[in-house]
Design a protein around this motif. Sequence first.
Motif, PDB file in Angstrom:
ATOM      1  N   CYS A 407       0.856  -1.186   0.000  1.00 11.77           N
ATOM      2  CA  CYS A 407       0.000   0.000   0.000  1.00 11.77           C
ATOM      3  C   CYS A 407       0.890   1.232   0.000  1.00 11.77           C
ATOM      4  N   ALA A 408       0.268   2.411   0.093  1.00  9.58           N
ATOM      5  CA  ALA A 408       1.032   3.654   0.058  1.00  9.58           C
ATOM      6  C   ALA A 408       1.990   3.776   1.234  1.00  9.58           C
ATOM      7  N   ARG A 409       1.744   3.079   2.323  1.00  7.29           N
ATOM      8  CA  ARG A 409       2.589   3.160   3.506  1.00  7.29           C
ATOM      9  C   ARG A 409       3.696   2.123   3.529  1.00  7.29           C
ATOM     10  N   GLY A 410       3.754   1.264   2.530  1.00  9.16           N
ATOM     11  CA  GLY A 410       4.822   0.289   2.473  1.00  9.16           C
ATOM     12  C   GLY A 410       4.299  -1.117   2.253  1.00  9.16           C
ATOM     13  N   LEU A 411       5.143  -2.096   2.578  1.00  6.07           N
ATOM     14  CA  LEU A 411       4.841  -3.507   2.381  1.00  6.07           C
ATOM     15  C   LEU A 411       4.665  -4.157   3.747  1.00  6.07           C
ATOM     16  N   PHE A 412       3.532  -4.823   3.953  1.00 11.45           N
ATOM     17  CA  PHE A 412       3.220  -5.410   5.251  1.00 11.45           C
ATOM     18  C   PHE A 412       2.700  -6.833   5.068  1.00 11.45           C
ATOM     19  N   GLU A 413       3.091  -7.708   5.983  1.00 13.59           N
ATOM     20  CA  GLU A 413       2.499  -9.042   6.019  1.00 13.59           C
ATOM     21  C   GLU A 413       1.086  -8.929   6.573  1.00 13.59           C
ATOM     22  N   LEU A 414       0.186  -9.755   6.060  1.00 13.95           N
ATOM     23  CA  LEU A 414      -1.197  -9.675   6.510  1.00 13.95           C
ATOM     24  C   LEU A 414      -1.306  -9.949   8.008  1.00 13.95           C
TER      25      LEU A 414
END
Length: 496
Positions: A407-414
């Motif tokens: 997303c716009a805030r970066g890459l995150f694991e669910l």
Amino acid sequence: MNLAPRLDIRQSQSLVMTPQLQQAIKLLALSNLEVEGFIAEELERNPLLESAGGEDGDGGEPIVAVPVGGDPVPADELPAGGSDADPVFDGELALANVTDDSAADSIGSLDGGLGLNGVSGGGGVGEDGLDFDSFAGGELSLADHLMAQAGTAVAGADLFIAAHLIDQIDECGYLTASLLDVANRLGVALARVEAVLGVIQTFDPTGVGARNLSECLALQAKEADRYDPCMARLIDNLDLVARGQLAQLKRMCGVDDEDMADMIRELRSYDPKPGCRYGGEPSQAVVPDLFVARRGAGWAVEINAATLPRVLVNRAYYVELSGGSHDKASKTWLADCLTSANWLVKALDQRQRTIIKVASEIVKQQEAFFLHGVAHLRPLTLARVAEAIEMHESTVSRVTSNKYLSCARGLFELKFFFTSAIQSADGGEAVSAQAVKAAIRALIAGEGAKILSDDTLVELLNARGFDIARRTVAKYREALGIGSSVQRRRAKALEG
């Protein structure tokens, strides 16, 4: 009592896990890249399967977009910016503009006909996209680098000893074997092994072949021509340096404050793990399985189609094969291939629908995070999401495993979006543990010369409305990799 044998008929119900159902459950827990590998194996095994690429075909019904509180919308009526072949969610949420606070914000503005977050659904440049890894040559390992130098520095039996010693050097550059054991194993004098090790310790990188940290730093100090008696005493007493006992060190080294600060500054410039510059596995970039981007007043959630090839059943080939004369075994095999192919297409379609459904609910539950950042992350459990989408909790757990959201805030694991709750001190709404960690990190980052103890952190967090105990603060601080107040105070003293 009748003991004679007899036949009885009984009717009962039981849940049987068929191989196909087991495989479908397994597919749900795999990431897109792992599914891509599984599909590649099935394409080789099943002649009735073919990869459709980006073309339309009969590979199952199209995924639909489900607005919040509305009816399903056909895929051909998706809003602009969505993909006709991929699942998209456009929720009608009254949301403010996302604050730009990461490097990923600039990606979304470069849309230009690309998919969500500026990533093309077709793979970017060319059919398979631009592979930056192809520009990187094979990285030279530490052992190969040392052997290349040993070939020019020693010869004969000494080269054999050097090769054996190099084999005993770990990835950090330290010699892990005892010289006496090496001498006994090779049947040579200990003095000869020490002489060969002395040659190895002159190799690049400086400090390689050391047997402990003190020797490693001493080798680098000698290379920099800074290994005087004062520096030698400092390196021999690294435990005092770690404890910040500067007054004792100044007396032992016979230097003043300025010289001690200069020596510690020099010591900090050395590499405690010189071997880590070479070898090792190249770091692999995490490929997102989902994209989340702003679409008007809502959000769009899209499967990363670049890592998930579309699979179709070649029915024309099936008709051609079934039209010929075959024995019973061949017809059975062909029927099994058709059944397996149809099942795989349906399983992949259902997998996409389930992932989109779970991800869409996560976006709804954590919309404050996507708007304002980690400080607004809400407590969330698997059971809560499962109840909202009317699925089993284990299904949600499988969907959120090994999958990443961009997303716009970066890459995150669910899994990142599922956090425990911390009760509010004023009786208000509970907050996420991640939000508390972010607050602890911010407080310590801005503590300045006055080091904050855990008790002080508890008071400051309580003032912000976080009802948290001291042991919980200590646990979160350690999880963030931040030292205690004593350790931070020593580090400040050394820096000063």
